[in-house]
Design an enzyme around this catalytic site. Structure first.
Site, mmCIF file in Angstrom:
data_model
loop_
_atom_site.group_PDB
_atom_site.id
_atom_site.type_symbol
_atom_site.label_atom_id
_atom_site.label_comp_id
_atom_site.label_asym_id
_atom_site.label_seq_id
_atom_site.Cartn_x
_atom_site.Cartn_y
_atom_site.Cartn_z
ATOM 1 N N GLY A 22 -10.971 -67.514 3.119
ATOM 2 C CA GLY A 22 -11.105 -67.491 1.651
ATOM 3 C C GLY A 22 -12.475 -67.996 1.204
ATOM 4 N N SER A 24 -15.344 -66.369 0.334
ATOM 5 C CA SER A 24 -16.296 -65.613 -0.487
ATOM 6 C C SER A 24 -15.840 -65.486 -1.928
ATOM 7 C CB SER A 24 -16.501 -64.216 0.108
ATOM 8 O OG SER A 24 -17.458 -64.252 1.118
ATOM 9 N N GLY A 26 -15.804 -64.293 -5.504
ATOM 10 C CA GLY A 26 -16.283 -63.018 -6.062
ATOM 11 C C GLY A 26 -15.875 -61.828 -5.209
ATOM 12 N N LEU A 28 -12.700 -60.336 -3.953
ATOM 13 C CA LEU A 28 -11.289 -60.550 -4.313
ATOM 14 C C LEU A 28 -10.383 -60.550 -3.099
ATOM 15 C CD1 LEU A 28 -11.207 -58.322 -7.528
ATOM 16 C CD2 LEU A 28 -11.673 -60.770 -7.339
ATOM 17 N N ASN A 112 -24.752 -56.195 6.210
ATOM 18 C CA ASN A 112 -25.463 -57.337 5.639
ATOM 19 C C ASN A 112 -26.409 -57.991 6.643
ATOM 20 O OD1 ASN A 112 -22.284 -57.831 4.439
ATOM 21 N ND2 ASN A 112 -23.949 -57.356 3.036
ATOM 22 N N HIS A 139 -21.160 -69.845 4.314
ATOM 23 C CA HIS A 139 -20.809 -69.397 5.672
ATOM 24 C C HIS A 139 -21.722 -68.273 6.138
ATOM 25 C CE1 HIS A 139 -18.620 -66.566 3.130
ATOM 26 N NE2 HIS A 139 -18.339 -65.804 4.161
ATOM 27 N N GLU A 176 -28.972 -59.608 0.611
ATOM 28 C CA GLU A 176 -27.765 -59.303 1.381
ATOM 29 C C GLU A 176 -27.938 -58.023 2.206
ATOM 30 O OE1 GLU A 176 -24.315 -61.038 0.946
ATOM 31 O OE2 GLU A 176 -25.392 -62.715 0.055
ATOM 32 N N ARG A 214 -25.398 -61.333 -5.735
ATOM 33 C CA ARG A 214 -25.923 -61.865 -4.478
ATOM 34 C C ARG A 214 -27.300 -61.329 -4.088
ATOM 35 N NH1 ARG A 214 -21.357 -61.958 0.117
ATOM 36 N NH2 ARG A 214 -19.454 -62.071 -1.137
ATOM 37 N N HIS A 250 -21.196 -56.376 -3.471
ATOM 38 C CA HIS A 250 -22.339 -55.634 -2.927
ATOM 39 C C HIS A 250 -22.313 -54.233 -3.532
ATOM 40 C CE1 HIS A 250 -21.952 -58.306 0.862
ATOM 41 N NE2 HIS A 250 -22.996 -58.694 0.184
ATOM 42 N N CYS A 371 -19.077 -51.508 5.523
ATOM 43 C CA CYS A 371 -19.577 -52.889 5.680
ATOM 44 C C CYS A 371 -19.806 -53.208 7.143
ATOM 45 C CB CYS A 371 -18.553 -53.906 5.174
ATOM 46 S SG CYS A 371 -18.208 -53.810 3.433
HETATM 47 O O1 SUG Z 1 -19.738 -61.333 2.404
HETATM 48 N N1 SUG Z 1 -16.410 -61.388 3.502
HETATM 49 C C1 SUG Z 1 -17.674 -60.701 3.435
HETATM 50 C C2 SUG Z 1 -17.459 -59.218 3.311
HETATM 51 C C3 SUG Z 1 -18.753 -58.455 3.453
HETATM 52 C C4 SUG Z 1 -18.619 -57.003 3.162
HETATM 53 N N2 SUG Z 1 -19.853 -56.353 3.341
HETATM 54 C C5 SUG Z 1 -20.354 -55.357 2.581
HETATM 55 N N3 SUG Z 1 -19.840 -55.022 1.433
HETATM 56 N N4 SUG Z 1 -21.395 -54.760 2.993
HETATM 57 C C6 SUG Z 1 -18.520 -61.231 2.264
HETATM 58 O O2 SUG Z 1 -17.945 -61.533 1.224
HETATM 59 C C7 SUG Z 1 -14.976 -63.332 3.866
HETATM 60 C C8 SUG Z 1 -14.838 -64.434 4.876
HETATM 61 C C9 SUG Z 1 -13.649 -65.318 4.650
HETATM 62 O O3 SUG Z 1 -13.206 -65.433 3.522
HETATM 63 O O4 SUG Z 1 -13.191 -65.930 5.638
HETATM 64 C C10 SUG Z 1 -16.334 -62.674 3.883
HETATM 65 O O5 SUG Z 1 -17.320 -63.316 4.214
#
Ligand code: SUG
Length: 443
Positions: A22, A24, A26, A28, A112, A139, A176, A214, A250, A371
């Protein structure tokens, strides 16, 4: 004349510490699934099956290794001392958020990892990479040094490649990577147009309402400058606040492009008309831009976000005249997007086929098919010059799947993060993966 250049998709291999932290704000899906039990084994097998599908279609598929998690360097950097077990147990008690960051397998989302500009677009004729600093989320901010090391191990020869340092990790320069960049062109080997999408002039803190943007304009401009891109062939566009507020952290969750086709949601950009006008101008004399805009009345922003329609891979498959959209299963399961895809294929537009792929473990953290991959357009010479073991055939995919079946857990809850046995297993599993990829120098 076709020169043998093609797009290689480098997927991040999902690491053994995959979990639902959990982390990130923004995003969802990440927030919704906090604390759910993860299955790293299935996650990695799903990712590898997607890679196998690409190989079967005759595409060149690469892989990026997982980063070393948990990161003991990070834990000691934030003040934990003693043996590994002590650091983990103390962090679990005193700062569980930091422990989750140390374990995050977020390096899997290779879109990313970096922004990439093919040699056909750059001033010095080399293929350029700028690793993303990912400075918005704690993270993710741990990733750049190791990602840079991976890219250098794979694209190490100066004659062909330039792997830059990530931009300084200040909020004015939040970056990103390729998730906010689309390259458009007529053929992969010809010079193209770079579309850089930013969410803010400078990063805004999330406090005071609103999800964080971001990517900053300054960061996008800095990457374009670093890569030596022609200003006339570079477009900067602002992502719509509406999209960010709907959870589009993103641009690649509301927009994807391939060759001359740009597939996007009506609310992807703050100003669609200006963005398209800028793209037409930049493409003039090179290629005919083919925009495919999906109106909100056809697919609402909310359906686009839950299904991840635009986080599909848009692919030029050898032997097929029209493009293929490789979408997550959730697009098929969402009535509005499934119906839209049926109409899309039946139309005579540039997208002629839709296929679905199961990456549900990643999707629950907000990461769809697109992604998971970093697109790198490469000439024949560049493919020959890179570290070839990361370019996959089915035999190597089999070997990676064997390692995953042998060494990855099928059940990881947040309480497992405090367990030194789990930490050690993760490091051993990564070592076995690196061995298959002839990348043990990254240990
Ligand atoms: O950065 N999720 C990533 C997902 C990245 C998706 N990438 C692209 N759209 N290109 C992020 O939000 C969740 C990790 C956690 O909650 O444990 C996370 O980092």
């Amino acid at each position: 004349m076709p020169d043998g250049s093609l797009e290689v998709n480098f997927d991040g291999l999902i690491g053994p510490s995959h979990n639902y932290g959990g982390l990130s704000y923004g995003n969802l899906a990440s927030q919704r699934n906090e604390g759910a039990v993860a299955n790293p084994r299935d996650a990695a097998l799903q990712g590898l099956e997607k890679m196998r599908q690409m190989v079967k279609w005759g595409l060149v598929q690469g892989v990026l290794p997982p980063l070393a998690r948990p990161s003991f360097d990070f834990l000691s950097g934030v003040g934990f001392t003693g043996a590994d077990q002590v650091m983990i147990e103390t962090a679990a008690k005193q700062a569980p958020g930091l422990l989750k960051a140390a374990y995050s397998a977020s390096g899997m989302w290779a879109a990313n990892a970096a922004t990439v500009s093919p040699s056909a677009d750059t001033a010095d004729g080399r293929l350029h990479f700028t690793p993303a600093n990912l400075s918005t989320m704690l993270h993710r901010s741990l990733e750049p040094p190791e990602t840079t090391a991976s890219l250098l191990a794979i694209f190490g020869t100066d004659d062909h490649f330039a792997v830059h340092q990530a931009l300084p990790g200040h909020s004015c320069l939040s970056d990103e990577g390729a998730a906010n960049h689309v390259r458009l062109c007529r053929r992969h080997g010809e010079s193209g147009v770079g579309l850089f999408v930013f969410g803010a002039e400078v990063s805004k803190p999330a406090e005071g309402g609103g999800f964080p943007a971001r990517q900053t304009r300054l960061a996008s401009e800095s990457v374009a400058r670093t890569h030596g891109l022609e200003p006339d062939r570079t477009v900067f566009a602002r992502q719509s606040v509406r999209a960010i507020e709907a959870g589009a952290f993103h641009n690649d969750v509301v927009c994807v492009g391939c060759l001359s086709t740009l597939f996007f949601h009506e609310y992807a950009f703050e100003n669609v008309e200006t963005t398209l006008a800028d793209l037409y101008r930049a493409a003039e004399g090179r290629f005919d831009l083919q925009p495919v805009m999906v109106e909100n009345a056809e697919v609402s922003l909310q359906d686009a976000m839950t299904s991840y329609l635009f986080n599909s891979q848009l692919l030029a498959v050898p032997g097929e005249e029209r493009l293929l959209l490789l979408a997550p299963l959730e697009v098929q399961a969402t009535p509005a997007t499934r119906a839209y895809c049926e109409r899309l294929v039946a139309s005579n537009g540039p997208i002629g086929r839709v296929e679905y792929t199961d990456v549900r473990q990643s999707m629950r953290n907000g990461g769809g098919p697109a992604c998971l991959r970093l697109r790198v357009v490469m000439t024949v010479e560049e493919r020959a010059a890179c570290h070839s073991s990361v370019l996959l055939d089915e035999a190597r995919i089999d070997r990676l799947q064997d390692v995953v079946r042998r060494t990855y857990r099928d059940r990881v809850a947040l309480t497992d993060l405090a367990d030194i046995h789990f930490a050690n297993e993760c490091l051993v599993a990564r070592e076995a993966v690196l061995d298959v990829l002839d990348l043990t120098e990254l240990l």
